[in-house]
Write an enzyme that holds these catalytic residues in place. Structure first.
Site, PDB file in Angstrom:
ATOM      1  N   GLU A 177       0.830  -1.212   0.000  1.00  0.00           N
ATOM      2  CA  GLU A 177       0.000   0.000   0.000  1.00  0.00           C
ATOM      3  C   GLU A 177       0.855   1.248   0.000  1.00  0.00           C
ATOM      4  OE1 GLU A 177      -2.959  -0.545   3.068  1.00  0.00           O
ATOM      5  OE2 GLU A 177      -4.010  -1.927   1.722  1.00  0.00           O
ATOM      6  N   ASP A 368       7.080  22.169 -34.696  1.00  0.00           N
ATOM      7  CA  ASP A 368       6.290  21.871 -33.500  1.00  0.00           C
ATOM      8  C   ASP A 368       4.933  21.292 -33.876  1.00  0.00           C
ATOM      9  OD1 ASP A 368       4.974  22.472 -30.698  1.00  0.00           O
ATOM     10  OD2 ASP A 368       7.085  22.963 -30.431  1.00  0.00           O
ATOM     11  N   ASP A 369       3.994  21.354 -32.971  1.00  0.00           N
ATOM     12  CA  ASP A 369       2.667  20.753 -33.082  1.00  0.00           C
ATOM     13  C   ASP A 369       1.953  21.174 -34.379  1.00  0.00           C
ATOM     14  OD1 ASP A 369       0.247  19.630 -32.484  1.00  0.00           O
ATOM     15  OD2 ASP A 369      -0.076  20.768 -30.637  1.00  0.00           O
ATOM     16  N   GLY A 530       3.832  20.726 -21.434  1.00  0.00           N
ATOM     17  CA  GLY A 530       3.324  22.090 -21.347  1.00  0.00           C
ATOM     18  C   GLY A 530       4.395  22.973 -20.718  1.00  0.00           C
ATOM     19  N   ASP A 536      12.137  16.441 -14.220  1.00  0.00           N
ATOM     20  CA  ASP A 536      12.638  15.637 -13.104  1.00  0.00           C
ATOM     21  C   ASP A 536      13.814  14.796 -13.581  1.00  0.00           C
ATOM     22  OD1 ASP A 536      11.549  13.007 -14.152  1.00  0.00           O
ATOM     23  OD2 ASP A 536       9.665  14.102 -13.945  1.00  0.00           O
ATOM     24  N   ASP A 550       6.532  27.042 -20.607  1.00  0.00           N
ATOM     25  CA  ASP A 550       5.878  27.671 -21.757  1.00  0.00           C
ATOM     26  C   ASP A 550       5.944  29.188 -21.637  1.00  0.00           C
ATOM     27  OD1 ASP A 550       5.236  25.600 -23.367  1.00  0.00           O
ATOM     28  OD2 ASP A 550       3.161  25.397 -22.710  1.00  0.00           O
ATOM     29  N   GLU A 616      17.681  43.593 -36.080  1.00  0.00           N
ATOM     30  CA  GLU A 616      17.442  42.525 -35.095  1.00  0.00           C
ATOM     31  C   GLU A 616      18.194  41.252 -35.491  1.00  0.00           C
ATOM     32  OE1 GLU A 616      12.997  43.511 -33.308  1.00  0.00           O
ATOM     33  OE2 GLU A 616      13.151  42.657 -35.322  1.00  0.00           O
TER      34      GLU A 616
END
Ligand code: DGJ
Length: 732
Positions: A177, A368-369, A530, A536, A550, A616
């Site tokens: 447990e 990216d996405d 995100g 970690d 983000d 720039e």
């Protein structure tokens, strides 16, 4: 020899360069913890144990009339629930007969050079020269449950790692447990601060520091991943500890799922710290002969403050967690199209961004996405890992070839663990996601979570990702995860094993990552959830860098990157320059400041290069050149936090010193401009006292002692959020 065992006294002693850890097989075979702290050699610390008759503290059966021996206050090396220790426990299990009793006493031990792998889990590794290990086996003589306490000592890095293995050697089924990885008692001490790293999406790892108190304080995640909200890295330190002084104990959990880190002060002012997989939603069945392995906690000790603690974690993670080619190889400066185009792109658009970027020294385009399935917003497409040839006309290989022809590498985004309802994958396999069969599951960003514990799900993902990698010359993968787990139920497991799903999900994720990273050693993996929602040490075993947040606003990033630096190396923090006004905060900052902040990490850009002016672009070119010049100093040098952004209102400063000590880079960002301002003076760290340093490009020369004691004077600064970068070179 870092690990010693004394046969007569039954004392185990582990030494690192600056710390000592001691425990003893005490009366009746219980393993008692004696000490962890500053190095003490040639001393048995058993005199610290206090035996008293305390009211309402029971005595184990063997103690019989001895009322001074109680598990309720004696320091335990690994505490169990149910036998009279009422503090936070390491282990709780239910026996075949339904009882909770567990009585663990010493059975045997083994000391060996090197370190063995933890089956199916990420963990620190090292050679026989770098690390020595100890396994102490405890057993319950009645039920035949065995518990291995695993320790490994990285002497040079003041590091001791811990994990636990539970084996069912009995004849009936048992149910775990709670199996925590680390349980640590500090006798006669409760004067600690607890440092934790809290946050939210777009503001991760904010530093919180609180004195501990009687009772328990916990940080935790039950979100299925380590989370933006709390990080599985914490510190216990002296209440007056600062960057350069004081005792500090760090605890880093090498795991990416649910966790709990609890500190408790007991009735007689002793402190206990426990860290491991969260027991909420956890319940693991062990049939006879089966074993459960708990993930690793890496403990680092410093008596020279938080700075030294962090620097040891940086080396530990870089050298003994990160693996593969990109552990040391220079990682490319990238441009990612997310904030530049979001879902609205074509192959032509991406190629033109790559073309412009290539002229500025940028080395990789990350798509990216939005490149797969039907994905023009976040309502559909996840799971359909097939190239959308309407967007990428001519296919992926044509685009990649064009990008490569500009001298640029190509990277790609995946979010493998997820599926949209509006996708072919969901239409074909609605049962592949985590969901109770009797209910509609929670949606989050309009997506469901795939059941990563299932082999067939992982096989599909492995095959699709491998096919995409084969389609073109892809050299980088951004691995995203954009929601947390709910309705955690797997149809592949029986009712009494549903408490295993959270953990089996993480094991499944690791299994897939292990296959993909080992089979594609040339591909650089970047973790992401995100932003920094799964930042970690577990994920860093597979991906040496993680998108930190983000939030790309450099002023917010000062605190995010500051907080992250306590437990994780600079080389692990994905950090990009984006457009203004910033998309998350609306703040306007100079391009120079955005560059200075972003280059304290794995550097890149996240904007539409086609929209930048010539001026720039010139500045970007200089930034990229600067980053490349100081790449080793920034990523592999020593990092010093010179100010605390929570208390220093006017400016924030940090410093890098190269491994050979020859190059120093000091960074300042003005966070609050002021008329008629006080002088900005900053004391540097990590220099050679008697050597001289020249400010690059000037005739200014200072001794190390002057820069560290009298400080460096920054010329007056005006304007919103200006930044200064000062490079020092060893002069003689
Ligand atoms: C969240 C990531 O953090 C962003 O960088 C971006 O990749 C989006 N997901 C795409 O959906």
């Amino acid at each position: 020899m870092a690990i010693l065992y004394h046969e007569q006294t039954k004392i185990f002693t582990m030494h690192t360069k600056n710390s000592t850890y001691q425990m003893q097989v005490g009366a009746y075979g219980y393993l008692l913890h004696l000490y962890y702290g500053s190095k003490i050699e040639g001393q048995e610390l058993t005199y610290l144990l206090q035996y008293n008759d305390r009211g309402f503290s029971s005595n184990p059966a063997e103690a019989y009339k001895d009322r001074t021996f109680s598990l309720d206050f004696l320091p335990q090396e690994y505490s169990v629930f149910g036998m009279g220790d009422y503090r936070e426990s390491g282990l709780q299990l239910q026996n075949t007969d339904g009882s909770f009793d567990v009585q663990l006493t010493y059975k045997s031990h083994e000391i060996y050079q090197g370190k063995r792998r933890l089956e199916g889990l990420p963990a620190s590794y090292g050679t026989e020269k770098e690390v020595e290990s100890l396994v102490i086996t405890l057993q319950d003589e009645v039920t035949k449950v065995e518990v291995d306490l695993l320790y490994s000592v990285f002497e040079e890095l003041d590091t001791i790692t811990r994990s636990v293995q539970v084996r069912n050697k009995g004849i009936g089924t048992i149910t775990l447990e709670k199996v925590m990885s680390c349980c640590l008692d500090f006798m006669n001490r409760c004067d600690f601060d607890y440092m934790t790293f809290y946050g939210k999406h777009t503001l991760e790892r904010q530093v919180e520091r609180t004195p501990i108190r009687h009772g328990k304080m916990s940080v935790e995640s039950v979100r299925g991943c380590s989370s933006h909200q709390q990080n599985p890295f914490v510190i216990l330190c002296d209440q007056d500890a600062n960057e350069m002084h004081g005792e500090c104990y760090g605890f880093s959990f090498v795991y990416s799922g649910n966790f709990k880190a609890t500190v408790e002060v007991d009735q007689i002012h002793q402190t206990r710290f426990v860290m491991g997989i969260h027991d909420t939603g956890f319940c693991f069945t062990l049939e006879p002969g089966e074993a459960f392995v708990a993930p690793e906690v890496m403990m680092v000790y410093s008596e020279q403050g938080l700075g030294a603690l962090s620097r040891n974690y940086h080396t530990l993670i870089q050298e003994h967690i990160c693996r593969g080619k990109f552990k040391k190889a220079r990682r490319p400066v990238l441009i990612n199209n997310w904030e530049g185009t979001y879902f609205d792109f074509t192959a032509e658009k991406l190629a033109s961004i790559a073309k412009d970027a290539s002229k500025l020294g940028i080395e990789m385009l990350v798509m990216d996405d939005g490149w797969f399935g039907v994905r023009n917003d976040d309502y559909s497409g996840l799971g359909d890992w097939f190239v959308n040839t309407n967007k990428l006309q001519g296919g992926l290989s044509k685009l990649v070839e064009e990008v490569n022809s500009y001298g640029m590498k190509f990277g790609i985004w995946f979010e493998p663990e997820m599926v949209n309802e509006d996708s072919d994958l969901y239409r074909t396999h609605p049962d592949w996601c985590l969901k109770t069969p009797t209910r509609e599951g929670n949606r989050s960003r309009f997506q469901y979570v795939l059941d990563m514990s299932r082999e067939e799900v992982r096989t599909y993902l492995y095959e699709r990702i491998t096919a995409i990698l084969k389609e073109a010359n892809i050299e980088y993968i951004k691995w995203d995860m954009n929601r947390h787990l709910t309705n955690v139920y797997s149809i592949s497991l029986p009712a009494n094993r549903q408490g295993e799903v959270y953990h089996r999900y993480v094991l499944g994720l690791y299994d897939l990552l292990e296959r993909l990273t080992t089979e594609n050693p040339h591909v650089l993996f970047e973790g992401c959830s995100g932003g920094g929602g799964r930042f970690d040490a577990g994920m860093l075993y597979y991906s040496p860098q993680i998108w930190t947040s983000d939030n790309t606003d450099p002023i917010d990033r000062l605190r995010i990157q500051y907080g992250t630096s306590f437990g994780y190396p600079i080389s692990s923090m994905g950090s990009h320059v984006s457009a203004i006004p910033n998309h998350q905060t609306g703040r306007v900052t100079p391009l120079h400041t955005r560059g200075v902040v972003a280059m304290s990490g794995t550097f890149g850009y996240e904007l539409d290069m086609n929209k930048m002016t010539e001026e720039e672009k010139e500045e970007i070119k200089e930034q990229v050149a600067m980053y490349k010049k100081y790449y080793n100093t920034i990523n592999y040098g020593a990092y010093y936090r010179l100010t605390n952004p929570y208390s220093s209102e006017r400016f924030v400063a940090w410093e890098f010193v190269s491994e050979d000590g020859k190059n120093v880079l000091v960074n300042f960002v003005l966070t609050k401009p002021e008329h008629n301002p006080p002088i900005i003076n900053i004391k540097l760290q990590g220099l050679e006292r008697n050597k001289r340093y020249r400010v690059a490009g000037t005739e200014e020369v200072y001794t190390g002692a002057a820069l560290m004691n009298a400080g460096y004077h920054l010329k007056e600064q005006f304007g919103d959020y200006t930044a200064v970068q000062i490079a020092l070179e060893l002069y003689e």
